[in-house]
Design a protein around this motif. Structure first.
Motif, PDB file in Angstrom:
ATOM      1  N   ASN A 122       7.510  -2.604  -1.135  1.00  0.00           N
ATOM      2  CA  ASN A 122       6.110  -2.902  -0.847  1.00  0.00           C
ATOM      3  C   ASN A 122       5.225  -1.687  -1.093  1.00  0.00           C
ATOM      4  O   ASN A 122       4.111  -1.811  -1.607  1.00  0.00           O
ATOM      5  N   SER A 173       2.228  -1.520  -3.755  1.00  0.00           N
ATOM      6  CA  SER A 173       0.889  -1.117  -3.346  1.00  0.00           C
ATOM      7  C   SER A 173       0.332  -0.028  -4.253  1.00  0.00           C
ATOM      8  O   SER A 173      -0.829  -0.091  -4.677  1.00  0.00           O
ATOM      9  N   GLU A 224      -2.812  -0.528  -6.674  1.00  0.00           N
ATOM     10  CA  GLU A 224      -3.991   0.328  -6.514  1.00  0.00           C
ATOM     11  C   GLU A 224      -4.360   0.985  -7.839  1.00  0.00           C
ATOM     12  O   GLU A 224      -5.534   1.022  -8.223  1.00  0.00           O
ATOM     13  N   ARG A 252      -2.844  -3.795   1.121  1.00  0.00           N
ATOM     14  CA  ARG A 252      -1.883  -3.004   1.920  1.00  0.00           C
ATOM     15  C   ARG A 252      -1.614  -3.678   3.262  1.00  0.00           C
ATOM     16  O   ARG A 252      -0.466  -3.682   3.716  1.00  0.00           O
TER      17      ARG A 252
END
Length: 91
Positions: free
Chosen positions: A50, A54, A58, A87
């Motif tokens: 994860n 993320s 981003e 997030r």
């Protein structure tokens, strides 16, 4: 996909750490480890994946939407809000 060489290097290092975690998980399953440590390893792998997701997302958002015609401050605020939302979803 990370766009700068530094971001790519960081992402690859994270992938290698995740691979190491998965190898340890495989060994634990093969040896018949207790459930609690296996579950803890699974949670750690999920968190690592994860986190990588993320970072890549981003990077993508900043690359794609950082070039829009909005004022720099508003554009950055919108990106920060989207990143925070993603997030929080991935936790």
């Amino acid at each position: 996909m990370p766009h700068s060489p530094e971001d790519k290097k960081k992402a690859m290092a994270r992938v290698r750490r995740i691979r190491g975690q998965l190898d340890a998980l495989e060994r634990a399953l093969e040896t018949g480890a207790d459930c609690a440590p296996v579950l803890q390893q699974l949670a750690a792998v999920r968190g690592a994946v994860n986190g990588l997701m993320s970072e890549v997302l981003e990077s993508h958002l900043r690359e794609e939407f950082g070039q829009a015609g909005k004022a720099a401050g508003k554009r950055g605020d919108g990106i920060d809000a989207a990143v925070a939302l993603v997030r929080s979803y991935l936790k």
